[in-house]
Scaffold this motif. Structure first.
Motif, mmCIF file in Angstrom:
data_model
loop_
_atom_site.group_PDB
_atom_site.id
_atom_site.type_symbol
_atom_site.label_atom_id
_atom_site.label_comp_id
_atom_site.label_asym_id
_atom_site.label_seq_id
_atom_site.Cartn_x
_atom_site.Cartn_y
_atom_site.Cartn_z
ATOM 1 N N CYS A 168 0.908 -1.163 0.038
ATOM 2 C CA CYS A 168 -0.126 0.076 0.144
ATOM 3 C C CYS A 168 0.924 1.156 -0.087
ATOM 4 O O CYS A 168 1.711 1.382 0.884
ATOM 5 C CB CYS A 168 -0.766 -0.139 1.190
ATOM 6 N N PHE A 169 0.462 2.304 -0.740
ATOM 7 C CA PHE A 169 1.298 3.460 -0.928
ATOM 8 C C PHE A 169 0.213 4.694 -0.415
ATOM 9 O O PHE A 169 -1.017 4.708 -0.872
ATOM 10 C CB PHE A 169 1.598 3.872 -2.347
ATOM 11 N N VAL A 170 0.564 5.253 0.811
ATOM 12 C CA VAL A 170 -0.522 6.197 1.265
ATOM 13 C C VAL A 170 0.179 7.600 0.782
ATOM 14 O O VAL A 170 1.167 8.122 1.027
ATOM 15 C CB VAL A 170 -0.515 6.138 2.846
ATOM 16 N N MET A 171 -0.546 7.918 -0.481
ATOM 17 C CA MET A 171 0.044 9.290 -0.975
ATOM 18 C C MET A 171 -0.881 10.382 -0.645
ATOM 19 O O MET A 171 -1.835 10.622 -0.783
ATOM 20 C CB MET A 171 -0.104 8.976 -2.475
ATOM 21 N N SER A 172 -0.017 11.383 -0.161
ATOM 22 C CA SER A 172 -0.815 12.815 -0.051
ATOM 23 C C SER A 172 -0.609 13.651 -1.532
ATOM 24 O O SER A 172 0.134 13.149 -2.465
ATOM 25 C CB SER A 172 0.165 13.678 0.975
ATOM 26 N N ILE A 173 -1.047 14.742 -1.556
ATOM 27 C CA ILE A 173 -1.337 15.269 -2.962
ATOM 28 C C ILE A 173 -1.738 16.646 -2.995
ATOM 29 O O ILE A 173 -2.363 17.138 -1.786
ATOM 30 C CB ILE A 173 -2.419 14.546 -3.924
ATOM 31 N N GLY A 174 -1.055 17.488 -3.799
ATOM 32 C CA GLY A 174 -1.167 19.073 -3.628
ATOM 33 C C GLY A 174 -2.522 19.327 -4.344
ATOM 34 O O GLY A 174 -3.123 20.455 -3.895
ATOM 35 N N GLY A 175 -2.991 18.769 -5.350
ATOM 36 C CA GLY A 175 -4.207 18.954 -6.088
ATOM 37 C C GLY A 175 -4.731 17.641 -6.934
ATOM 38 O O GLY A 175 -3.922 16.875 -7.166
ATOM 39 N N VAL A 176 -5.960 17.786 -6.978
ATOM 40 C CA VAL A 176 -6.728 16.697 -7.653
ATOM 41 C C VAL A 176 -7.580 17.485 -8.519
ATOM 42 O O VAL A 176 -8.665 18.196 -7.918
ATOM 43 C CB VAL A 176 -7.239 15.677 -6.803
ATOM 44 N N HIS A 177 -7.570 17.219 -9.810
ATOM 45 C CA HIS A 177 -8.480 18.081 -10.856
ATOM 46 C C HIS A 177 -9.055 16.823 -11.667
ATOM 47 O O HIS A 177 -8.629 15.811 -12.326
ATOM 48 C CB HIS A 177 -7.449 18.923 -11.737
ATOM 49 N N ALA A 178 -10.447 17.358 -12.228
ATOM 50 C CA ALA A 178 -11.180 16.304 -12.812
ATOM 51 C C ALA A 178 -10.516 15.868 -14.322
ATOM 52 O O ALA A 178 -10.478 15.203 -14.833
ATOM 53 C CB ALA A 178 -12.578 17.097 -13.281
ATOM 54 N N GLU A 179 -9.857 16.882 -14.915
ATOM 55 C CA GLU A 179 -9.176 16.731 -16.307
ATOM 56 C C GLU A 179 -7.597 16.279 -16.040
ATOM 57 O O GLU A 179 -7.118 15.450 -16.869
ATOM 58 C CB GLU A 179 -9.502 17.933 -17.065
ATOM 59 N N GLN A 180 -6.811 17.129 -15.173
ATOM 60 C CA GLN A 180 -5.390 16.997 -14.965
ATOM 61 C C GLN A 180 -5.170 15.858 -13.960
ATOM 62 O O GLN A 180 -3.867 15.456 -14.044
ATOM 63 C CB GLN A 180 -4.754 18.307 -14.633
ATOM 64 N N TRP A 182 -4.050 13.990 -10.809
ATOM 65 C CA TRP A 182 -3.148 14.103 -9.505
ATOM 66 C C TRP A 182 -2.221 15.057 -9.818
ATOM 67 O O TRP A 182 -1.403 14.561 -10.738
ATOM 68 C CB TRP A 182 -2.792 12.531 -8.967
ATOM 69 N N THR A 183 -2.071 16.018 -9.134
ATOM 70 C CA THR A 183 -0.981 17.049 -9.233
ATOM 71 C C THR A 183 -0.349 17.665 -7.957
ATOM 72 O O THR A 183 -0.734 17.401 -7.073
ATOM 73 C CB THR A 183 -1.470 18.368 -10.137
ATOM 74 N N GLU A 184 1.075 17.817 -8.213
ATOM 75 C CA GLU A 184 1.964 18.309 -7.232
ATOM 76 C C GLU A 184 2.656 19.601 -7.374
ATOM 77 O O GLU A 184 2.851 19.816 -8.671
ATOM 78 C CB GLU A 184 2.854 17.082 -6.780
ATOM 79 N N LEU A 212 -9.306 19.761 -3.775
ATOM 80 C CA LEU A 212 -9.994 19.235 -4.990
ATOM 81 C C LEU A 212 -10.440 20.542 -6.076
ATOM 82 O O LEU A 212 -10.787 21.436 -5.380
ATOM 83 C CB LEU A 212 -11.655 19.032 -4.659
ATOM 84 N N GLY A 213 -10.269 20.352 -7.379
ATOM 85 C CA GLY A 213 -10.179 21.427 -8.154
ATOM 86 C C GLY A 213 -9.025 22.091 -8.634
ATOM 87 O O GLY A 213 -9.002 23.056 -9.288
ATOM 88 N N VAL A 214 -8.106 21.978 -7.731
ATOM 89 C CA VAL A 214 -6.693 22.498 -7.978
ATOM 90 C C VAL A 214 -5.754 21.739 -8.961
ATOM 91 O O VAL A 214 -5.820 20.644 -8.766
ATOM 92 C CB VAL A 214 -6.098 22.577 -6.410
ATOM 93 N N ARG A 215 -5.295 22.568 -9.713
ATOM 94 C CA ARG A 215 -4.290 22.236 -10.712
ATOM 95 C C ARG A 215 -2.797 22.702 -10.241
ATOM 96 O O ARG A 215 -2.446 24.015 -10.188
ATOM 97 C CB ARG A 215 -4.558 22.752 -12.088
#
Length: 261
Positions: A168-180, A182-184, A212-215
């Motif tokens: 298992c990888f527990v991943m934090s994330i800077g942004g999650v976007h519907a089109e882009q 998972w982004t950091e 959520l919604g952040v690119r």
């Protein structure tokens, strides 16, 4: 979006680019330019950014770890609730890769209750939380400690990850976007997350609703690369997080198991 959440994202956007305009911050955060200017004034007063004509640049405060330290207490109760929800989804006996970030520090605090576990950590902050915990076999991934965050990045970290396999990888994330997807904010952090995804049977992402919604500036992976996502229940409230419901729908459509804590 609450003030603390907005300050968190504003600081990370300034740090992630090295220089950003008021207009771009307004567009990315979905708030007025007047609100952005007030927030930048607040961050400048704290010594975390420096105002320049039309925008801001990051600055070092007296505390070398200002980036992490400034965000650590923001929304701490929410992050602790997310940490508990993530830990509940980690099976005892697993080999876990735990990402860097203020939220995963709270995950680390709750993982002790899921022992026995083998936990490899990608930050000095989470290593401190798990050191000497009964039932936790702690592995500290090598690498360069990124100033201000103490996340472990660089070629040495990548080579270490490529030699290991995780349940298992527990991943934090800077942004999650519907089109882009998972982004950091940091290219270095994005590269480490990509390696973690490749070396793990299952990935569990975690982030509070403000992401959520952040690119952010570096794409980590498409939405479907993650198996499950834990966020707070405010993500489903369009009044406080206009991009939340749309992003949650995109995640579910991509086959991601979404949990609201």
């Amino acid at each position: 979006m609450g003030v603390a959440n907005r300050l968190d994202l504003t600081l990370r956007l300034v740090q992630g680019t090295g220089r950003i305009s008021v207009a771009e911050l307004s567009q990315r955060l979905g708030v007025s330019e007047m609100t952005v200017r007030r927030d930048l004034d607040t961050l400048e007063h704290q010594g975390l950014v420096r105002r320049i004509r039309g925008g801001a640049i990051p600055t070092r405060s007296r505390d070398e770890d200002a980036g992490f330290a400034a965000r650590e207490d923001w929304q701490a109760a929410t992050k602790d609730r997310l940490g508990a929800a993530v830990a509940e989804r980690v099976e005892p006996g697993s080999r876990v890769l735990l990402d860097a970030g203020t939220t995963t520090v709270h995950v680390a605090e709750h993982l002790a209750a899921r022992a026995p576990l083998t936990v490899a950590v990608l930050s000095l902050q989470t290593a401190m939380r798990l050191a000497d915990r009964p039932g936790i076999e702690l592995l500290v991934v090598g690498g360069r400690s990124r100033p201000g965050e103490r996340s472990l990045v660089g070629p040495l970290a990548l080579r270490t990850l490529e030699s290991l396999v995780f349940d298992c990888f527990v991943m934090s994330i800077g942004g999650v976007h519907a089109e882009q997807g998972w982004t950091e904010f940091s290219l270095d952090d994005a590269a480490v997350k990509q390696a973690g995804l490749a070396q793990s049977t299952r990935t569990l992402a975690v982030a509070d609703a403000t992401k959520l919604g952040v690119r952010a500036f570096s794409q980590v992976a498409p939405l479907g690369a993650v198996h499950a996502f834990v966020t707070d229940s405010a993500a489903d409230d369009a009044d406080t997080h206009p991009s939340g419901p749309q992003t949650l729908k995109a995640l579910r459509d991509a086959g991601v198991d979404v949990h609201l804590a």
